[in-house]
Motif scaffolding. Structure first.
Motif: not given
Lengths: 452, 142, 299
Positions: A22-28
């Protein structure tokens, strides 16, 4: 809103696995590693002749079969109270060393480099799905050349193994007492000759190639770290006269190295597809993998070449995706040196075999560090047949699921926090996972064991 | 199906006659393909002869049984091939010695172990009796 | 009874018709441009993926020759550069055109095949079972490589927890079978070469390639004279006949004694261990015990 990414198959590993991230703002922000193959070896072994465990368990894995042969033999020796001679151990460890070389060469060139170099796309096999290739043309071409050259060397590593082991994969040589045959001078010199070529290749090509990749993918020295807990059962160690040639059983946590105690091992199934009575159970809520969760005093640990290089003091640059790869190629060189020392100490034509008999009832454990890390086999014998068999593989440590205390597996933890450049082509995930050299073929096990 | 000695001999005679005429033909045949086909027939004939001979020998064996030892299933279970004992197996009431039979390495054969009555297992895998004929008979299972 | 023309003497066949000869033939065909490279899909299913490792051990022909001059290798889980759905694209897009299918590993049928998922396509799991059904019927030839694919092998060993079956059990078509654990690279490459040059090779009644599987190990065993003279080893490491230790050479049809392994340097019997019948149907359950000592003792 987190974006969900699924990669399946993760190719260029042994066996089958899926990564869900799951990725949020390009961070896993969250990740799961899922082992997708189940065969149930531990159940198959029950009722068989204990002697057969050696060749049978080799069939767990095609790329690291010797490792299982060695662990199984050690468990049998413990159960049968057979102490192998030093010559027997040298010979067996030479075979094991050959498997390390075969593995590491194939893992580095065939499994790892296609992540970082562009192989000729006129081969359908090498068509890629991303374009994050950073090596200048000239260097890329050199590594491609070495990719194909390496095929000869990994093949020769297995040839060297077969000189003492009969054939590979699934050798016949590793057995109770050491090995089955004798090392005659023609065999010793053949191994020396092949070892020499492999050593040269590792020194002149494989190690520089790994550093070349590291140079152009500097960011990979800063991702894929994980918990930073390292563990080894030891290998090429504790010889009567030669002492320890590589690494002793040790564990590293919070900046300090301590002796490793086997009693700290446990395996949990809270998030794996098994019922409480250890039967396969795919409808289990929360469960997502056949891989179980190996823990050391309840904590996830990383195991493998980087752990060994770190614990033995050979390499302590860092704990990251790229450090794992660098440690693997450096270890390959170390193993050629270890085999060299063992060969020097071989007395030709010594037979280490005896007529063995199986005890009415017994139990034994075989713990050994092998190519991918810490491998354990546990055997119980009753009525002269196997009544219980347990295997915890390196991937049971590295690719483990979450455990009851909700601590994520080592590789899962290593994925979290990684920056993804392009979420449509998340190449980072596969690169991080492959640095652990997953072996899902090995992960096909059954029985829960708590506090052996 | 046990045939009488007389039926077997009659059939053997018949085959030999057929074969002789075939051999005569062979001498005269110019065509290589025809020769091959006759040769096949001949080969089939010899195979059948072999079969019939086996049956004769088996009948003989049956007759000599009374003079051989009677073996109980319990006694048979001692002959496992292990710890210095020979390896025996029983098929259709006859006990055979497989100690040195190549297919019985370590007194086991495709998952079967010696010291047992294997009549059913034998029937499910081996049609006919030719394999048994080569084995040494040690007695009769009672 | 002779049921069919036995053809050429298998001894002659084995000595003259080796995989290497076929490869030499291929080389010359390529020179004359008469050999057309065909597409090959190599599926790894419920097994140890040891047959692809064994294939990499092939020497002359080696793996590079295979993918450069013999076939376009379209799909292989262990070696292909692509991953995820992009990798499966290659597989799913293949079903319309000509290809040869090689399968290693058995097929787990438990839970509708979900014990072995080899990928995810459009969100749905692609099981080993589904993959074989999808690709098996449309392939020009199907080659089952290794023990698990040919008859279940170790993956189907009792009690067969994943309910594994052979490739043939799933497909109604002809499946060429190359048993062995693992399959020797020459057995596969020689069979593939035959398909490329002449079509399907001559098979026995169990669909094994006769070139490799015609003779018993026992019949060509260098230790045969010890058997005939009753000289038996009582432990591993001895140089005599290992019949009493449990050697399965007398029931195993394969050419190991003359071919040998890993660039032809050794094989199990020369390594002073019994043959465990890994190239025979029924391995491992029917070939056990692999090693026995209690049958070697004298009274």
């Amino acid at each position: 809103m987190a974006k969900r990414i699924v990669i399946n198959p993760i190719t260029r590993i042994s066996g089958f696995m899926e990564i869900e991230a799951f990725i949020e703002n390009n961070i896993i922000v969250d990740a799961k590693t899922e082992g997708l193959l189940f065969r149930g070896f531990e159940k198959m072994l029950v009722g068989r002749s204990p002697f057969d465990a050696v060749y049978f368990t080799e069939r767990i894995c095609g790329i690291c079969s010797t490792a299982h042969g060695v662990a199984s033999t050690m468990a049998l020796e413990a159960a049968m109270k057979v102490i192998p001679t030093e010559q027997g151990r040298y010979l067996r460890d030479i075979i094991h060393g050959c498997e390390f070389l075969q593995n590491h060469i194939r893992h580095f060139y065939q499994y790892t480099t296609p992540d970082f170099i562009k192989l000729p796309e006129n081969y359908p096999l090498y068509v890629t799905d991303h374009n994050d290739f950073r090596l200048p043309e000239e260097k890329n071409a050199l590594l491609v050349k070495h990719y194909f050259e390496s095929l000869d060397l990994s093949r020769q590593a297995h040839e060297m193994l077969a000189v003492l082991g009969g054939k590979a994969p699934h050798n016949h040589g590793v057995f109770i007492g050491g090995i089955t045959t004798q090392a005659s001078t023609d065999k010793i010199i053949k191994i020396k000759s092949i070892l020499n070529s492999i050593n040269q290749f590792i020194r002149d090509k494989m190690i520089p190639d790994a550093y070349t990749i590291g140079e152009y993918y500097q960011d990979y020295y800063h991702n894929g770290g994980g918990y930073g807990n390292l563990l080894s059962y030891g290998c090429f160690n504790n010889y009567a006269e030669l002492g320890t040639l590589y690494v002793d059983p040790l564990a590293y946590k919070d900046g300090s190295i301590r002796p490793f105690y086997p009693s700290g091992i446990s395996e949990e199934i809270d998030y794996s597809w098994y019922s409480d009575d250890t039967e396969p159970y795919m409808d289990k809520p929360k469960a997502y993998s056949w891989v179980k969760a190996a823990r050391y005093y309840g904590i996830p640990f990383e195991t493998g070449p980087l752990a060994r290089q770190w614990l033995s003091g050979e390499y302590r640059h860092g704990i990251s995706t790229m450090d794992r790869t660098i440690a693997r190629v450096l270890e390959a060189k170390k193993i050629t040196e270890v085999i060299g020392v063992l060969l020097e100490n071989i007395t030709p034509d010594v037979s280490v075999q005896k007529e063995y008999s199986i005890p009415e009832a017994a139990e034994g454990e075989g713990l050994i560090d092998t190519t991918r890390g810490a491998l354990g086999h546990w055997i119980e014998i009753d009525d002269r047949v196997i009544s219980f068999y347990q295997i915890i593989t390196p991937s049971g440590w590295n690719l483990s699921t979450r455990s009851g205390n909700n601590l994520k597996g080592t590789a899962e933890k290593a994925l979290i926090g990684t920056t993804i450049q392009n979420s449509d082509n998340p190449v980072e995930l596969g690169r991080i996972i492959r640095s652990f050299d997953p072996c899902v073929s090995c992960q096909l096990m059954y029985i829960q064991m708590v506090g052996i | 199906m046990i045939k009488s000695e007389k039926t077997i001999c009659q059939r053997m005679k018949q085959i030999i006659e057929e074969s002789e005429s075939n051999i005569k033909m062979l001498f005269k045949m110019p065509c290589i393909y025809a020769r091959t086909s006759v040769l096949f027939e001949l080969s089939a004939n010899t195979a059948e002869l072999n079969e019939l001979c086996s049956q004769l020998i088996e009948n003989e064996n049956r007759q000599v049984q009374p003079t051989q030892s009677n073996i109980t299933i319990e006694q048979l279970s001692q002959f496992t091939g292990k710890n210095g004992n020979p390896a025996y197996v029983a098929v259709n009431g006859i006990v055979y010695d497989v100690t040195n039979n190549a297919a019985w390495a370590a007194a086991t054969h495709f998952g079967l172990t010696a010291g047992k009555d294997l009549t059913d297992e034998f029937a499910s895998c081996h049609a006919g009796h030719s394999i048994l004929d080569k084995l040494k008979v040690v007695g009769k299972l009672i | 009874m002779i049921e069919k023309n036995p053809g050429i003497c298998p001894m002659l066949n084995a000595s003259s018709g080796t995989a290497k000869n076929l490869i030499e033939k291929i080389k010359s065909e390529i020179m004359r441009n008469s050999l057309v490279k065909r597409d090959l899909i190599w599926l790894e299913l419920t097994g140890c993926s040891g047959n692809i490792i064994s294939l990499l051990n092939g020497s002359n022909p080696d793996f590079k020759f295979l993918i450069t001059n013999m076939v376009n290798l379209i799909y292989n889980n262990s070696l292909m550069a692509a991953e995820g759905e992009a990798a499966l694209d290659a597989l799913v897009n293949k079903t319309g055109s000509d290809y040869i299918l090689a399968v290693e590993g058995a097929i787990s049928t438990k839970n509708n095949g979900l014990y072995n998922i080899i990928g995810r396509w459009k969100g749905e799991p692609l099981t080993a079972l589904k993959a074989v059904q999808l690709l098996g019927d449309r392939a020009s030839h199907v080659i089952a490589v290794g023990a698990c694919a040919t008859h279940g092998g170790v993956s189907a060993a009792r009690p067969n927890p994943a309910e594994c079956v052979s490739v043939q059990s799933i497909l109604k078509r002809k499946v060429i079978k190359l048993p062995g654990c693992p399959c020797h690279p020459d057995w596969f490459l020689g069979t593939l070469a035959h398909i490329l040059l002449y079509g399907e090779p001559e098979l026995d009644d169990r669909d094994r390639h006769l070139l490799f599987y015609s003779m018993l190990i026992h019949d060509r065993c260098p230790r045969r004279s010890y058997f005939d003279n009753g000289v038996f080893a009582t432990r591993l490491g001895e140089k005599t006949c290992m019949f009493k230790l449990g050697c399965r050479g007398p029931v195993t049809r394969i050419d190991c004694p003359v071919r040998q392994w890993n660039s032809y340097v050794n094989w199990p019997i020369r390594d002073d261990t019994p043959c465990i019948g890994c190239a025979m149907f029924g391995f491992p359950d029917s070939m056990e015990p692999f090693i026995s000592y209690d049958t070697t003792r004298k009274r």
